[in-house]
Scaffold this motif. Structure first.
Motif, PDB file in Angstrom:
ATOM      1  N   GLN A 157      21.206  10.774 -19.884  1.00 28.35           N
ATOM      2  CA  GLN A 157      22.481  10.062 -19.953  1.00 28.35           C
ATOM      3  C   GLN A 157      22.477   8.847 -19.031  1.00 28.35           C
ATOM      4  O   GLN A 157      22.973   7.773 -19.404  1.00 28.35           O
ATOM      5  CB  GLN A 157      23.647  10.987 -19.589  1.00 28.35           C
ATOM      6  N   VAL A 158      21.903   8.990 -17.849  1.00 26.41           N
ATOM      7  CA  VAL A 158      21.838   7.871 -16.909  1.00 26.41           C
ATOM      8  C   VAL A 158      21.041   6.720 -17.522  1.00 26.41           C
ATOM      9  O   VAL A 158      21.468   5.557 -17.466  1.00 26.41           O
ATOM     10  CB  VAL A 158      21.218   8.329 -15.567  1.00 26.41           C
ATOM     11  N   PHE A 159      19.888   7.018 -18.129  1.00 23.10           N
ATOM     12  CA  PHE A 159      19.105   5.933 -18.724  1.00 23.10           C
ATOM     13  C   PHE A 159      19.783   5.362 -19.961  1.00 23.10           C
ATOM     14  O   PHE A 159      19.666   4.155 -20.233  1.00 23.10           O
ATOM     15  CB  PHE A 159      17.654   6.361 -18.966  1.00 23.10           C
ATOM     16  N   ASP A 160      20.529   6.168 -20.709  1.00 22.52           N
ATOM     17  CA  ASP A 160      21.348   5.631 -21.803  1.00 22.52           C
ATOM     18  C   ASP A 160      22.374   4.644 -21.246  1.00 22.52           C
ATOM     19  O   ASP A 160      22.566   3.549 -21.785  1.00 22.52           O
ATOM     20  CB  ASP A 160      22.082   6.748 -22.551  1.00 22.52           C
ATOM     21  N   ASN A 161      23.035   5.040 -20.156  1.00 22.80           N
ATOM     22  CA  ASN A 161      24.036   4.170 -19.538  1.00 22.80           C
ATOM     23  C   ASN A 161      23.402   2.894 -18.987  1.00 22.80           C
ATOM     24  O   ASN A 161      23.962   1.800 -19.135  1.00 22.80           O
ATOM     25  CB  ASN A 161      24.785   4.910 -18.435  1.00 22.80           C
ATOM     26  N   LEU A 162      22.241   3.022 -18.356  1.00 15.91           N
ATOM     27  CA  LEU A 162      21.538   1.826 -17.862  1.00 15.91           C
ATOM     28  C   LEU A 162      21.231   0.885 -19.018  1.00 15.91           C
ATOM     29  O   LEU A 162      21.407  -0.333 -18.901  1.00 15.91           O
ATOM     30  CB  LEU A 162      20.246   2.208 -17.140  1.00 15.91           C
ATOM     31  N   GLY A 163      20.757   1.434 -20.137  1.00 17.86           N
ATOM     32  CA  GLY A 163      20.457   0.608 -21.304  1.00 17.86           C
ATOM     33  C   GLY A 163      21.683  -0.140 -21.797  1.00 17.86           C
ATOM     34  O   GLY A 163      21.605  -1.326 -22.154  1.00 17.86           O
ATOM     35  N   ARG A 164      22.836   0.522 -21.811  1.00 17.19           N
ATOM     36  CA  ARG A 164      24.086  -0.136 -22.225  1.00 17.19           C
ATOM     37  C   ARG A 164      24.465  -1.252 -21.256  1.00 17.19           C
ATOM     38  O   ARG A 164      24.910  -2.331 -21.675  1.00 17.19           O
ATOM     39  CB  ARG A 164      25.217   0.884 -22.320  1.00 17.19           C
ATOM     40  N   CYS A 165      24.329  -0.990 -19.980  1.00 16.37           N
ATOM     41  CA  CYS A 165      24.661  -2.005 -18.968  1.00 16.37           C
ATOM     42  C   CYS A 165      23.720  -3.202 -19.067  1.00 16.37           C
ATOM     43  O   CYS A 165      24.157  -4.357 -18.997  1.00 16.37           O
ATOM     44  CB  CYS A 165      24.602  -1.404 -17.569  1.00 16.37           C
ATOM     45  N   LEU A 166      22.430  -2.933 -19.217  1.00 12.09           N
ATOM     46  CA  LEU A 166      21.473  -4.028 -19.363  1.00 12.09           C
ATOM     47  C   LEU A 166      21.801  -4.862 -20.598  1.00 12.09           C
ATOM     48  O   LEU A 166      21.793  -6.094 -20.543  1.00 12.09           O
ATOM     49  CB  LEU A 166      20.048  -3.475 -19.447  1.00 12.09           C
ATOM     50  N   ALA A 167      22.097  -4.197 -21.712  1.00  5.60           N
ATOM     51  CA  ALA A 167      22.430  -4.906 -22.950  1.00  5.60           C
ATOM     52  C   ALA A 167      23.656  -5.795 -22.757  1.00  5.60           C
ATOM     53  O   ALA A 167      23.712  -6.913 -23.287  1.00  5.60           O
ATOM     54  CB  ALA A 167      22.649  -3.914 -24.086  1.00  5.60           C
ATOM     55  N   ALA A 168      24.633  -5.325 -21.983  1.00  5.06           N
ATOM     56  CA  ALA A 168      25.841  -6.119 -21.719  1.00  5.06           C
ATOM     57  C   ALA A 168      25.503  -7.420 -21.002  1.00  5.06           C
ATOM     58  O   ALA A 168      26.238  -8.403 -21.105  1.00  5.06           O
ATOM     59  CB  ALA A 168      26.843  -5.306 -20.907  1.00  5.06           C
ATOM     60  N   ALA A 169      24.382  -7.434 -20.283  1.00  3.64           N
ATOM     61  CA  ALA A 169      23.945  -8.626 -19.558  1.00  3.64           C
ATOM     62  C   ALA A 169      22.876  -9.399 -20.330  1.00  3.64           C
ATOM     63  O   ALA A 169      22.266 -10.330 -19.799  1.00  3.64           O
ATOM     64  CB  ALA A 169      23.396  -8.229 -18.190  1.00  3.64           C
ATOM     65  N   GLY A 170      22.607  -8.966 -21.577  1.00  2.00           N
ATOM     66  CA  GLY A 170      21.568  -9.631 -22.361  1.00  2.00           C
ATOM     67  C   GLY A 170      20.166  -9.265 -21.914  1.00  2.00           C
ATOM     68  O   GLY A 170      19.223 -10.015 -22.132  1.00  2.00           O
ATOM     69  N   ALA A 171      20.025  -8.103 -21.294  1.00  2.18           N
ATOM     70  CA  ALA A 171      18.733  -7.663 -20.763  1.00  2.18           C
ATOM     71  C   ALA A 171      18.280  -6.387 -21.481  1.00  2.18           C
ATOM     72  O   ALA A 171      19.065  -5.738 -22.178  1.00  2.18           O
ATOM     73  CB  ALA A 171      18.842  -7.392 -19.264  1.00  2.18           C
ATOM     74  N   THR A 172      17.015  -6.037 -21.281  1.00  2.00           N
ATOM     75  CA  THR A 172      16.454  -4.788 -21.788  1.00  2.00           C
ATOM     76  C   THR A 172      15.680  -4.128 -20.653  1.00  2.00           C
ATOM     77  O   THR A 172      15.512  -4.716 -19.574  1.00  2.00           O
ATOM     78  CB  THR A 172      15.485  -5.026 -22.971  1.00  2.00           C
ATOM     79  N   PHE A 173      15.166  -2.952 -20.920  1.00  2.00           N
ATOM     80  CA  PHE A 173      14.352  -2.285 -19.904  1.00  2.00           C
ATOM     81  C   PHE A 173      13.079  -3.076 -19.591  1.00  2.00           C
ATOM     82  O   PHE A 173      12.516  -2.941 -18.516  1.00  2.00           O
ATOM     83  CB  PHE A 173      14.021  -0.850 -20.325  1.00  2.00           C
ATOM     84  N   ASP A 174      12.619  -3.928 -20.513  1.00  2.00           N
ATOM     85  CA  ASP A 174      11.454  -4.775 -20.241  1.00  2.00           C
ATOM     86  C   ASP A 174      11.718  -5.752 -19.108  1.00  2.00           C
ATOM     87  O   ASP A 174      10.783  -6.250 -18.487  1.00  2.00           O
ATOM     88  CB  ASP A 174      11.049  -5.564 -21.489  1.00  2.00           C
ATOM     89  N   ASP A 175      12.985  -6.054 -18.841  1.00  2.00           N
ATOM     90  CA  ASP A 175      13.361  -7.025 -17.813  1.00  2.00           C
ATOM     91  C   ASP A 175      13.576  -6.396 -16.435  1.00  2.00           C
ATOM     92  O   ASP A 175      13.782  -7.107 -15.456  1.00  2.00           O
ATOM     93  CB  ASP A 175      14.649  -7.747 -18.232  1.00  2.00           C
ATOM     94  N   VAL A 176      13.540  -5.066 -16.359  1.00  2.00           N
ATOM     95  CA  VAL A 176      13.839  -4.368 -15.098  1.00  2.00           C
ATOM     96  C   VAL A 176      12.709  -4.586 -14.093  1.00  2.00           C
ATOM     97  O   VAL A 176      11.537  -4.373 -14.402  1.00  2.00           O
ATOM     98  CB  VAL A 176      14.079  -2.870 -15.340  1.00  2.00           C
ATOM     99  N   VAL A 177      13.079  -5.011 -12.888  1.00  2.00           N
ATOM    100  CA  VAL A 177      12.099  -5.231 -11.829  1.00  2.00           C
ATOM    101  C   VAL A 177      12.195  -4.188 -10.718  1.00  2.00           C
ATOM    102  O   VAL A 177      11.251  -4.017  -9.955  1.00  2.00           O
ATOM    103  CB  VAL A 177      12.209  -6.656 -11.223  1.00  2.00           C
ATOM    104  N   LYS A 178      13.331  -3.478 -10.628  1.00  2.00           N
ATOM    105  CA  LYS A 178      13.511  -2.507  -9.544  1.00  2.00           C
ATOM    106  C   LYS A 178      14.475  -1.420  -9.979  1.00  2.00           C
ATOM    107  O   LYS A 178      15.520  -1.701 -10.547  1.00  2.00           O
ATOM    108  CB  LYS A 178      14.077  -3.211  -8.298  1.00  2.00           C
TER     109      LYS A 178
END
Length: 152
Positions: free
Chosen positions: A74-95
């Motif tokens: 659920q946490v990673f689902d939520n992170l994915g939603r938050c990243l998408a809201a910023a126009g980002a994906t998990f490929d863009d995660v640096v930390k």
């Protein structure tokens, strides 16, 4: 070369990013590779900070009470939603920063992370055991930083 107060030499400037907007360094010179993370990630683009995400569904209810694996998914689902809201994906995660109430929950977090971030693109990471999170039924929380490429 410039030196830091600890007399460890550091380059005067970081090398240019590798092709793509992010460069990941699993093992800087003189260091062993991190088993589940990159030691260094840098890049160019728009910075995105995602607040620590807990296992809440869209109604604010806890998902997976007492189940670290369900909470991690659920946490990673939520992170994915938050990243998408910023126009980002998990490929863009640096930390990623993991907050867990028990280090025994790390394998569940790693499994959930592996479902969305391939081994060759691991971000820099930190894991911290905490006494408690915002609600007693929560076992883990994850925050993320990302760098999104800019067009142009």
């Amino acid at each position: 070369m410039t030196t830091m107060p600890s007399a460890v030499p550091v380059p005067a400037a970081a090398p240019a990013p590798a092709p793509g907007h992010l460069t990941r360094v699993a093992a800087p010179e003189g260091m062993a590779a991190g088993p589940q993370y990159s030691h260094v990630v840098w890049g160019t683009g728009r910075f995105v900070a995602v607040s620590g995400q807990c296992a809440f569904d869209e109604k604010g209810e806890v998902v997976g009470e007492g189940d670290a694996a369900a909470q991690a998914r659920q946490v990673f689902d939520n992170l994915g939603r938050c990243l998408a809201a910023a126009g980002a994906t998990f490929d863009d995660v640096v930390k990623l920063t993991y907050f867990v109430t028990d280090m025994a929950h790390l394998p569940a977090l790693r499994e959930a992370r592996a479902a969305v971030i391939p081994t060759g693109r691991l971000p820099a990471s930190s894991a911290v055991q905490v006494a408690a999170l915002v609600r007693p039924e929560l076992l883990l929380e994850v925050e993320a930083f990302a760098i999104v490429p800019v067009a142009g």
